[in-house]
Design a protein around this motif. Structure first.
Motif, PDB file in Angstrom:
ATOM      1  N   GLY A  58     -10.075  -3.337  -3.319  1.00 21.81           N
ATOM      2  CA  GLY A  58      -8.831  -3.971  -4.584  1.00 21.81           C
ATOM      3  C   GLY A  58      -8.498  -5.658  -4.133  1.00 21.81           C
ATOM      4  O   GLY A  58      -8.902  -6.134  -3.422  1.00 21.81           O
ATOM      5  N   ASP A  59      -7.315  -5.254  -4.729  1.00 25.71           N
ATOM      6  CA  ASP A  59      -6.307  -6.574  -5.200  1.00 25.71           C
ATOM      7  C   ASP A  59      -6.189  -6.546  -3.960  1.00 25.71           C
ATOM      8  O   ASP A  59      -4.961  -5.318  -2.999  1.00 25.71           O
ATOM      9  CB  ASP A  59      -5.495  -6.618  -6.266  1.00 25.71           C
ATOM     10  CG  ASP A  59      -4.806  -7.779  -6.357  1.00 25.71           C
ATOM     11  OD1 ASP A  59      -5.674  -8.652  -6.436  1.00 25.71           O
ATOM     12  OD2 ASP A  59      -3.723  -8.343  -5.757  1.00 25.71           O
ATOM     13  N   PRO A  60      -6.194  -7.549  -3.056  1.00 25.70           N
ATOM     14  CA  PRO A  60      -5.995  -7.923  -2.135  1.00 25.70           C
ATOM     15  C   PRO A  60      -4.704  -7.859  -1.472  1.00 25.70           C
ATOM     16  O   PRO A  60      -3.734  -6.984  -0.304  1.00 25.70           O
ATOM     17  CB  PRO A  60      -6.729  -9.658  -0.793  1.00 25.70           C
ATOM     18  CG  PRO A  60      -8.103  -9.779  -1.783  1.00 25.70           C
ATOM     19  CD  PRO A  60      -7.230  -9.511  -3.050  1.00 25.70           C
ATOM     20  N   ASP A  61      -3.889  -8.953  -2.805  1.00 26.94           N
ATOM     21  CA  ASP A  61      -2.555  -9.182  -1.920  1.00 26.94           C
ATOM     22  C   ASP A  61      -1.503  -7.591  -2.659  1.00 26.94           C
ATOM     23  O   ASP A  61      -0.785  -7.353  -1.671  1.00 26.94           O
ATOM     24  CB  ASP A  61      -1.823 -10.063  -3.377  1.00 26.94           C
ATOM     25  CG  ASP A  61      -2.997 -11.821  -2.948  1.00 26.94           C
ATOM     26  OD1 ASP A  61      -3.178 -11.750  -1.421  1.00 26.94           O
ATOM     27  OD2 ASP A  61      -2.529 -12.398  -3.489  1.00 26.94           O
ATOM     28  N   THR A  62      -2.107  -6.544  -3.175  1.00 25.60           N
ATOM     29  CA  THR A  62      -1.171  -5.804  -3.665  1.00 25.60           C
ATOM     30  C   THR A  62      -1.263  -4.674  -2.637  1.00 25.60           C
ATOM     31  O   THR A  62      -0.615  -4.262  -2.165  1.00 25.60           O
ATOM     32  CB  THR A  62      -1.507  -4.969  -5.389  1.00 25.60           C
ATOM     33  OG1 THR A  62      -1.809  -6.152  -5.982  1.00 25.60           O
ATOM     34  CG2 THR A  62      -1.584  -3.539  -5.915  1.00 25.60           C
ATOM     35  N   LEU A  63      -2.300  -4.503  -2.032  1.00 27.61           N
ATOM     36  CA  LEU A  63      -2.977  -4.058  -1.293  1.00 27.61           C
ATOM     37  C   LEU A  63      -2.178  -4.155   0.744  1.00 27.61           C
ATOM     38  O   LEU A  63      -1.897  -2.650   0.673  1.00 27.61           O
ATOM     39  CB  LEU A  63      -4.023  -3.577  -1.008  1.00 27.61           C
ATOM     40  CG  LEU A  63      -5.477  -3.241  -2.273  1.00 27.61           C
ATOM     41  CD1 LEU A  63      -6.882  -3.501  -1.296  1.00 27.61           C
ATOM     42  CD2 LEU A  63      -4.969  -1.319  -2.338  1.00 27.61           C
ATOM     43  N   LYS A  64      -1.903  -5.428   0.618  1.00 25.41           N
ATOM     44  CA  LYS A  64      -1.134  -5.940   1.592  1.00 25.41           C
ATOM     45  C   LYS A  64       0.364  -6.102   2.216  1.00 25.41           C
ATOM     46  O   LYS A  64       1.183  -5.274   2.926  1.00 25.41           O
ATOM     47  CB  LYS A  64      -1.439  -7.289   2.177  1.00 25.41           C
ATOM     48  CG  LYS A  64      -1.245  -7.744   2.982  1.00 25.41           C
ATOM     49  CD  LYS A  64      -1.354  -9.102   3.604  1.00 25.41           C
ATOM     50  CE  LYS A  64      -1.468  -9.596   4.725  1.00 25.41           C
ATOM     51  NZ  LYS A  64       0.144 -10.637   5.491  1.00 25.41           N
TER      52      LYS A  64
END
Length: 276
Positions: free
Chosen positions: A213-219
């Motif tokens: 998924g989108d790394p920033d959104t998930l993190k």
């Protein structure tokens, strides 16, 4: 006396040959009996030959005219055949164009259907997928526990993994795996003693949760205040998040068997207590 006798005989012969006595013999005296018929024969032969030559010329002229007519007829037939072949070629070319258009449309349809099929397989966890995402590691607390309650609180439970998976799904995760076990709709997550069982496979700490998924959104979703990671960290459980440019998610290893479920065609939903 002798000369007179000779002259008398000559006169008699001349008279017998049709000469007039007392005149000099003319051209008739020199014309023999066979010369006149021969002359007539030559005249007839000449006429016949001339007639034959004329006839042959007429025949040749007629033959040439017939040949020209035959060739003209053949040329006309050939031209007609060529026109028919041109029409047939045009018809075949049109059919070929139609077939190519149909094949192109069918190829596009097959391509679209294959893309949808691959999407369905990916959603069902039947194929390997990869993409950007994150990896989250959960590990039991290294601190020594003195009570049963502390021991229970210091280890990773099935509920912790489930809450983490739910947060990732809510943040737009497209594929998730835990210790190599693909998370699908029918994946069970439950504690069995000190281990966690998923897809029929038992696993123990540490737990590596991979997600595409989108790394920033998930993190950011996992690091919210009072979120799942902050709660686990308060219990001294070790957590770690790593953003990845490429995450590989394996397919599900066990297939779901449908013994009682049956697909219902679209538009034919049966009426019942649950479907008024």
């Amino acid at each position: 006396m002798k000369r007179r006798l000779v002259n008398s005989r000559a006169a008699q012969q001349s008279t017998a040959a049709g000469a007039i006595p007392g005149q000099r013999p003319g051209w008739r005296a020199f014309v023999q009996d066979w010369q006149l018929p021969l002359t007539l024969i030559f005249l007839v032969l000449g006429f016949v030959m001339a007639s034959q030559v004329r006839t042959q010329q007429v025949i040749r002229s007629s033959a040439q005219e017939n040949r020209v007519d035959v060739l003209a007829s053949k040329l006309q037939d050939s031209q007609l055949h060529v026109d028919q072949m041109k029409e047939e070629v045009d018809s075949l070319r049109k059919k070929l164009t139609d077939y190519e258009d149909a094949a192109s449309a069918r190829d596009k349809l097959n391509e679209e259907m294959n893309k949808q099929l691959q999407d369905f397989k990916a959603a069902a966890g039947l194929i390997v997928v990869k993409g950007p995402g994150i990896q989250v590691v959960l590990e039991d607390s290294p601190q020594r526990a003195f009570t049963v309650e502390e021991q229970e609180a210091s280890i990773v439970h099935d509920i912790d993994i489930l809450q983490l998976i739910n947060e990732l799904k809510a943040a737009g995760a497209e594929a998730i795996s835990v210790n190599g076990q693909r998370v699908v709709a029918m994946t069970e997550t439950r504690c069995v003693g000190p281990t966690v069982k998923m897809n029929g496979t038992s696993m123990a700490s540490p737990f590596t949760v991979s997600c595409i998924g989108d790394p920033d959104t998930l993190k950011n979703a996992l690091e919210l205040p009072m979120g799942i990671l902050e709660t686990l960290q308060a219990l001294k459980i070790k957590t770690k998040i790593v953003k990845k440019e490429s995450v590989l998610i394996p397919p599900v290893q066990t297939g779901q068997k449908f013994l009682l479920s049956r697909p219902v065609p679209e538009g034919k939903l049966p009426k019942g207590d649950d479907n008024p």
